[in-house]
Design a protein around this motif. Sequence first.
Motif, PDB file in Angstrom:
ATOM      1  N   LEU A  36       0.827  -1.201   0.000  1.00 44.36           N
ATOM      2  CA  LEU A  36       0.000   0.000   0.000  1.00 44.36           C
ATOM      3  C   LEU A  36       0.864   1.254   0.000  1.00 44.36           C
ATOM      4  N   MET A  37       1.857   1.292   0.876  1.00 46.31           N
ATOM      5  CA  MET A  37       2.728   2.467   0.955  1.00 46.31           C
ATOM      6  C   MET A  37       3.495   2.657  -0.352  1.00 46.31           C
ATOM      7  N   ALA A  38       4.005   1.581  -0.928  1.00 47.67           N
ATOM      8  CA  ALA A  38       4.737   1.681  -2.193  1.00 47.67           C
ATOM      9  C   ALA A  38       3.824   2.223  -3.301  1.00 47.67           C
ATOM     10  N   ALA A  39       2.600   1.723  -3.366  1.00 46.44           N
ATOM     11  CA  ALA A  39       1.659   2.186  -4.386  1.00 46.44           C
ATOM     12  C   ALA A  39       1.298   3.655  -4.176  1.00 46.44           C
ATOM     13  N   LEU A  40       1.106   4.055  -2.924  1.00 47.33           N
ATOM     14  CA  LEU A  40       0.781   5.459  -2.643  1.00 47.33           C
ATOM     15  C   LEU A  40       1.944   6.384  -2.997  1.00 47.33           C
ATOM     16  N   ILE A  41       3.158   5.932  -2.737  1.00 47.45           N
ATOM     17  CA  ILE A  41       4.333   6.740  -3.101  1.00 47.45           C
ATOM     18  C   ILE A  41       4.405   6.914  -4.614  1.00 47.45           C
ATOM     19  N   MET A  42       4.214   5.830  -5.357  1.00 50.89           N
ATOM     20  CA  MET A  42       4.259   5.919  -6.819  1.00 50.89           C
ATOM     21  C   MET A  42       3.142   6.820  -7.345  1.00 50.89           C
ATOM     22  N   ASP A  43       1.944   6.706  -6.774  1.00 51.55           N
ATOM     23  CA  ASP A  43       0.816   7.544  -7.176  1.00 51.55           C
ATOM     24  C   ASP A  43       1.108   9.015  -6.871  1.00 51.55           C
ATOM     25  N   PHE A  44       1.683   9.266  -5.710  1.00 46.95           N
ATOM     26  CA  PHE A  44       2.004  10.632  -5.304  1.00 46.95           C
ATOM     27  C   PHE A  44       3.037  11.247  -6.239  1.00 46.95           C
ATOM     28  N   ILE A  45       4.067  10.484  -6.570  1.00 46.95           N
ATOM     29  CA  ILE A  45       5.101  10.963  -7.500  1.00 46.95           C
ATOM     30  C   ILE A  45       4.482  11.277  -8.861  1.00 46.95           C
ATOM     31  N   TRP A  46       3.617  10.384  -9.341  1.00 46.12           N
ATOM     32  CA  TRP A  46       2.982  10.586 -10.643  1.00 46.12           C
ATOM     33  C   TRP A  46       2.130  11.848 -10.651  1.00 46.12           C
ATOM     34  N   LYS A  47       1.358  12.062  -9.587  1.00 48.19           N
ATOM     35  CA  LYS A  47       0.507  13.250  -9.519  1.00 48.19           C
ATOM     36  C   LYS A  47       1.339  14.527  -9.409  1.00 48.19           C
ATOM     37  N   LEU A  48       2.429  14.490  -8.643  1.00 51.98           N
ATOM     38  CA  LEU A  48       3.318  15.651  -8.564  1.00 51.98           C
ATOM     39  C   LEU A  48       3.923  15.962  -9.927  1.00 51.98           C
ATOM     40  N   ASN A  50       2.673  15.316 -12.841  1.00 50.78           N
ATOM     41  CA  ASN A  50       1.649  15.893 -13.713  1.00 50.78           C
ATOM     42  C   ASN A  50       1.363  17.351 -13.368  1.00 50.78           C
ATOM     43  N   LYS A  51       1.382  17.688 -12.080  1.00 46.41           N
ATOM     44  CA  LYS A  51       1.180  19.083 -11.688  1.00 46.41           C
ATOM     45  C   LYS A  51       2.287  19.979 -12.240  1.00 46.41           C
ATOM     46  N   VAL A  52       3.517  19.485 -12.190  1.00 42.68           N
ATOM     47  CA  VAL A  52       4.650  20.273 -12.689  1.00 42.68           C
ATOM     48  C   VAL A  52       4.619  20.355 -14.205  1.00 42.68           C
ATOM     49  N   VAL A  53       4.432  19.217 -14.874  1.00 38.92           N
ATOM     50  CA  VAL A  53       4.501  19.172 -16.336  1.00 38.92           C
ATOM     51  C   VAL A  53       3.312  19.874 -16.994  1.00 38.92           C
ATOM     52  N   PHE A  54       2.097  19.611 -16.505  1.00 36.24           N
ATOM     53  CA  PHE A  54       0.915  20.107 -17.204  1.00 36.24           C
ATOM     54  C   PHE A  54       0.352  21.409 -16.642  1.00 36.24           C
ATOM     55  N   HIS A  55       0.650  21.710 -15.374  1.00 29.62           N
ATOM     56  CA  HIS A  55       0.083  22.912 -14.766  1.00 29.62           C
ATOM     57  C   HIS A  55       1.156  23.892 -14.302  1.00 29.62           C
ATOM     58  N   ASN A  56       2.416  23.557 -14.581  1.00 27.75           N
ATOM     59  CA  ASN A  56       3.549  24.420 -14.241  1.00 27.75           C
ATOM     60  C   ASN A  56       3.554  24.830 -12.769  1.00 27.75           C
ATOM     61  N   GLU A  57       3.107  23.913 -11.897  1.00 28.33           N
ATOM     62  CA  GLU A  57       3.071  24.195 -10.461  1.00 28.33           C
ATOM     63  C   GLU A  57       4.438  23.966  -9.837  1.00 28.33           C
ATOM     64  N   LYS A  58       4.697  24.669  -8.770  1.00 33.84           N
ATOM     65  CA  LYS A  58       5.927  24.486  -8.004  1.00 33.84           C
ATOM     66  C   LYS A  58       5.666  23.438  -6.918  1.00 33.84           C
ATOM     67  N   VAL A  59       6.682  22.646  -6.603  1.00 36.25           N
ATOM     68  CA  VAL A  59       6.551  21.603  -5.595  1.00 36.25           C
ATOM     69  C   VAL A  59       7.106  22.110  -4.272  1.00 36.25           C
ATOM     70  N   ASN A  60       6.306  22.001  -3.223  1.00 41.34           N
ATOM     71  CA  ASN A  60       6.754  22.342  -1.881  1.00 41.34           C
ATOM     72  C   ASN A  60       7.198  21.035  -1.211  1.00 41.34           C
ATOM     73  N   PHE A  61       8.493  20.781  -1.230  1.00 42.29           N
ATOM     74  CA  PHE A  61       9.024  19.517  -0.734  1.00 42.29           C
ATOM     75  C   PHE A  61       8.861  19.347   0.775  1.00 42.29           C
ATOM     76  N   GLN A  62       8.669  20.426   1.501  1.00 43.20           N
ATOM     77  CA  GLN A  62       8.526  20.332   2.943  1.00 43.20           C
ATOM     78  C   GLN A  62       7.207  19.713   3.373  1.00 43.20           C
ATOM     79  N   VAL A  63       6.166  19.838   2.551  1.00 37.80           N
ATOM     80  CA  VAL A  63       4.862  19.283   2.935  1.00 37.80           C
ATOM     81  C   VAL A  63       4.656  17.847   2.456  1.00 37.80           C
ATOM     82  N   ILE A  64       5.509  17.373   1.589  1.00 33.85           N
ATOM     83  CA  ILE A  64       5.335  16.030   1.022  1.00 33.85           C
ATOM     84  C   ILE A  64       5.257  14.940   2.097  1.00 33.85           C
ATOM     85  N   PRO A  65       6.175  14.894   3.066  1.00 39.39           N
ATOM     86  CA  PRO A  65       6.072  13.822   4.081  1.00 39.39           C
ATOM     87  C   PRO A  65       4.750  13.850   4.852  1.00 39.39           C
TER      88      PRO A  65
END
Length: 122
Positions: A36-48, A50-65
């Motif tokens: 479950l944790m591995a799948a959630l990590i992969m899903d989270f990475i994929w969604k991040l 897509n936000k960067v590539v398609f919506h030009n959003e900045k990633v706040n690495f401090q909130v990820i954990p």
Amino acid sequence: MSDLLNVGNSLDLVKLMVNPSSTWFNDGVSKDHFTLMAALIMDFIWKLRNKVVFHNEKVNFQVIPFKMAEHFKEHSAVLLNQERSNKDISVQRWIKPLVGCYKLNCDAALGEKKCLCGSASS
């Protein structure tokens, strides 16, 4: 570390996530929780991504954990409830959509050298 993981392609990674070595986690973590944790990590990475590539959003690495912990808590609660329940899981069958409505079914498969996905609607 890569020698321990032995990941040559995306299918190898999925196999490791679904069937992890028991030496990778401690006594308090089950195989299902690891997967479950591995799948959630992969899903989270994929969604991040897509936000960067398609919506030009900045990633706040401090909130990820914190967000990852929140998602895991939500999903693991369902997993724990399923583990505690001794009820039989009922089989769900496809139900035709109402007139004027559409139903979209999607699926995907990974292979050694290709990835396939498909959808159908009615």
